[in-house]
Design a protein around this motif. Structure first.
Motif, mmCIF file in Angstrom:
data_model
loop_
_atom_site.group_PDB
_atom_site.id
_atom_site.type_symbol
_atom_site.label_atom_id
_atom_site.label_comp_id
_atom_site.label_asym_id
_atom_site.label_seq_id
_atom_site.Cartn_x
_atom_site.Cartn_y
_atom_site.Cartn_z
ATOM 1 N N THR A 239 49.029 42.281 36.196
ATOM 2 C CA THR A 239 50.402 42.362 36.705
ATOM 3 C C THR A 239 51.268 41.158 36.338
ATOM 4 O OG1 THR A 239 49.768 41.360 38.829
ATOM 5 C CG2 THR A 239 49.678 43.774 38.662
ATOM 6 N N ARG A 240 50.634 40.007 36.114
ATOM 7 C CA ARG A 240 51.422 38.788 35.870
ATOM 8 C C ARG A 240 51.081 38.095 34.560
ATOM 9 N NH1 ARG A 240 52.012 35.510 41.450
ATOM 10 N NH2 ARG A 240 53.629 34.544 40.170
ATOM 11 N N GLY A 241 50.066 38.610 33.869
ATOM 12 C CA GLY A 241 49.717 38.050 32.571
ATOM 13 C C GLY A 241 48.543 37.086 32.637
ATOM 14 N N HIS A 242 47.899 36.911 31.484
ATOM 15 C CA HIS A 242 46.694 36.078 31.431
ATOM 16 C C HIS A 242 46.995 34.595 31.616
ATOM 17 C CE1 HIS A 242 43.577 39.041 30.423
ATOM 18 N NE2 HIS A 242 44.590 39.731 29.905
ATOM 19 N N GLU A 303 47.728 30.439 46.490
ATOM 20 C CA GLU A 303 48.880 31.338 46.385
ATOM 21 C C GLU A 303 48.525 32.585 45.579
ATOM 22 O OE1 GLU A 303 53.372 31.315 44.400
ATOM 23 O OE2 GLU A 303 52.153 29.490 44.460
ATOM 24 N N LEU A 304 47.748 32.406 44.530
ATOM 25 C CA LEU A 304 47.330 33.531 43.696
ATOM 26 C C LEU A 304 45.932 33.992 44.110
ATOM 27 C CD1 LEU A 304 48.443 31.962 40.304
ATOM 28 C CD2 LEU A 304 49.671 33.714 41.588
ATOM 29 N N GLY A 305 45.560 35.166 43.717
ATOM 30 C CA GLY A 305 44.213 35.645 43.976
ATOM 31 C C GLY A 305 44.025 36.164 45.385
ATOM 32 N N GLU A 306 42.778 36.530 45.685
ATOM 33 C CA GLU A 306 42.457 37.139 46.971
ATOM 34 C C GLU A 306 41.198 36.529 47.562
ATOM 35 O OE1 GLU A 306 42.094 41.260 45.941
ATOM 36 O OE2 GLU A 306 44.111 41.333 45.056
ATOM 37 N N GLY A 307 41.067 35.207 47.430
ATOM 38 C CA GLY A 307 39.896 34.528 47.960
ATOM 39 C C GLY A 307 38.684 34.683 47.062
ATOM 40 N N VAL A 308 37.500 34.421 47.626
ATOM 41 C CA VAL A 308 36.260 34.519 46.852
ATOM 42 C C VAL A 308 35.186 35.247 47.635
ATOM 43 C CG1 VAL A 308 36.582 32.445 45.447
ATOM 44 C CG2 VAL A 308 35.482 32.257 47.689
ATOM 45 N N ALA A 309 34.270 35.854 46.886
ATOM 46 C CA ALA A 309 33.021 36.352 47.466
ATOM 47 C C ALA A 309 31.984 35.285 47.154
ATOM 48 C CB ALA A 309 32.636 37.680 46.835
#
Length: 380
Positions: A239-242, A303-309
């Motif tokens: 969605t936002r580019g590499h 701000e970016l991402g969705e945390g970590v497993a």
């Protein structure tokens, strides 16, 4: 054997000693020790000129060291303004068409006829019971790099002009050896470093983990592995580019490094793609879990991402015998896989759910069938 032959042999020995070095410190020691022997000195030091700090920092002291001289000092440094000869020899004379030639000083004063070359070095010679020294600038890539210093005790023959000329030759050999060591270090750094994040890479982890498991088997040292999968990277890339995805990887790498620093000696690494890990050798399992929990919390705040497993496996927990790096990796990977499957906001720790721990069962299960896409590291 003639004097020229003896000196040629000394040059060859010095070059061979530096070539055989496997690390910078070994190279520094070999340079100083080789020059000390070649010039018949009792003490030698190798120093680097740190331009940005305006000082000479001693890298290695060899031979008959004084009480305040360590072999590899952490903080022995001298302001360059205390040594005006550095400025003249490495700038004025050299730029004016001269060469970076060595010079001699004695405890009675300068032996070269330059009255300005006396205060600090002469005082140091007297304080440490030395009678004379020869100082040779080291030049690399057309720039002053540092100096080679060799001294003799009080009462020994004073270095002469021929010794100074020979020291100049030795300094050029040392420069070539240091340049080679730096190239090898850079090659090693590139071989064991992830280019994007600056963290260690998978090769570095494999080597360190193999060594750690050997220590665990021989000494019982605790070895713990934290494996993390960065959530949401694909969505960011799509969605936002590499470029933005790379920024997320870099930011998480910084968070990982920060958390890893909470555990002394811990290796922070990017395994590839969106997978990272921490390898801790020595700290208790509970300490590692605490840091992994902090890592999850900080990653969720990015701000970016969705945390970590995040999955943790430690030899201190009830996992059964851990005889190989491969098994510990499988356990940590299985714990991370479970954390991802249940969308856990905290780390999942292998072996902490009783005798029938689902993570341990998953890690130790037979390899999955070909139809299953999930494959744990170590089974590839």
């Amino acid at each position: 054997m003639g004097g020229d032959d003896v000196r040629l042999r000394a040059v060859v020995t010095l070059a061979q000693g530096m070539a055989a070095a496997h690390a910078p410190r070994e190279s520094w020691r070999a340079a100083a020790a080789g020059a000390c022997r070649a010039l018949g000195g009792s003490f030698a030091a190798l120093s680097v000129w740190e331009r940005e700090l305006g000082r000479l920092r001693v890298l290695a002291n060899v031979g008959d060291r004084a009480r305040d001289e360590e072999e590899f000092p952490e903080d022995e440094a001298y302001p360059v303004h205390q040594f005006p000869e550095i400025t003249e020899f490495l700038h004025e004379r050299w730029v004016g068409g001269g060469g970076p030639n060595a010079w001699v000083e004695t405890a009675d004063g300068p032996a070269t006829g330059h009255a300005e070359y006396c205060h600090q070095r002469v005082a140091a010679l007297r304080r440490r019971g030395r009678g004379c020294c020869v100082v040779a600038p080291i030049v690399m890539h057309g720039r002053a790099w540092g100096e080679l210093y060799v001294a003799r005790p009080a009462g020994a023959p004073v270095f002469d002009r021929a010794d100074a000329d020979f020291a100049t030759v030795l300094a050029s050999v040392v420069a070539a050896g240091i340049a080679q060591t730096e190239r090898l270090e850079e090659a090693r750094r590139l071989a064991f470093t992830d280019a994007l994040t600056g963290l260690a890479n998978r090769r570095a982890v494999d080597m360190r983990l193999d060594e750690a498991i050997e220590r665990h088997r021989a000494e019982g040292v605790v070895v713990s592995l934290v494996v993390c999968d960065l959530n949401g990277l694909k969505r960011v890339n799509d969605t936002r580019g590499h470029a933005v995805g790379d920024r997320l990887l870099e930011r998480f790498g910084s968070v990982l490094s920060l958390c890893g620093a909470m555990l002394p000696g811990t290796l922070a690494a990017r395994l590839g793609g969106d997978e990272f890990c921490l390898l801790a050798v020595g700290p208790a399992a509970d300490e590692v879990v605490r840091v992994a929990d902090e890592l999850c919390r900080r990653a969720a705040e990015l701000e970016l991402g969705e945390g970590v497993a995040c999955g943790v496996a430690s030899t201190e927990d009830p996992l059964g015998p851990v005889r190989s790096a491969r098994r510990l990796f499988r356990l940590a990977d299985a714990a991370q896989y479970r954390a991802k499957a249940v969308r856990s906001a905290k780390p999942v720790v292998a072996g902490r759910e009783g005798p029938d721990d689902p993570v341990v069962r998953l890690a130790d299960a037979p390899p999955p069938a070909a139809a299953e896409r999930r494959r744990f590291r170590g089974r590839r």
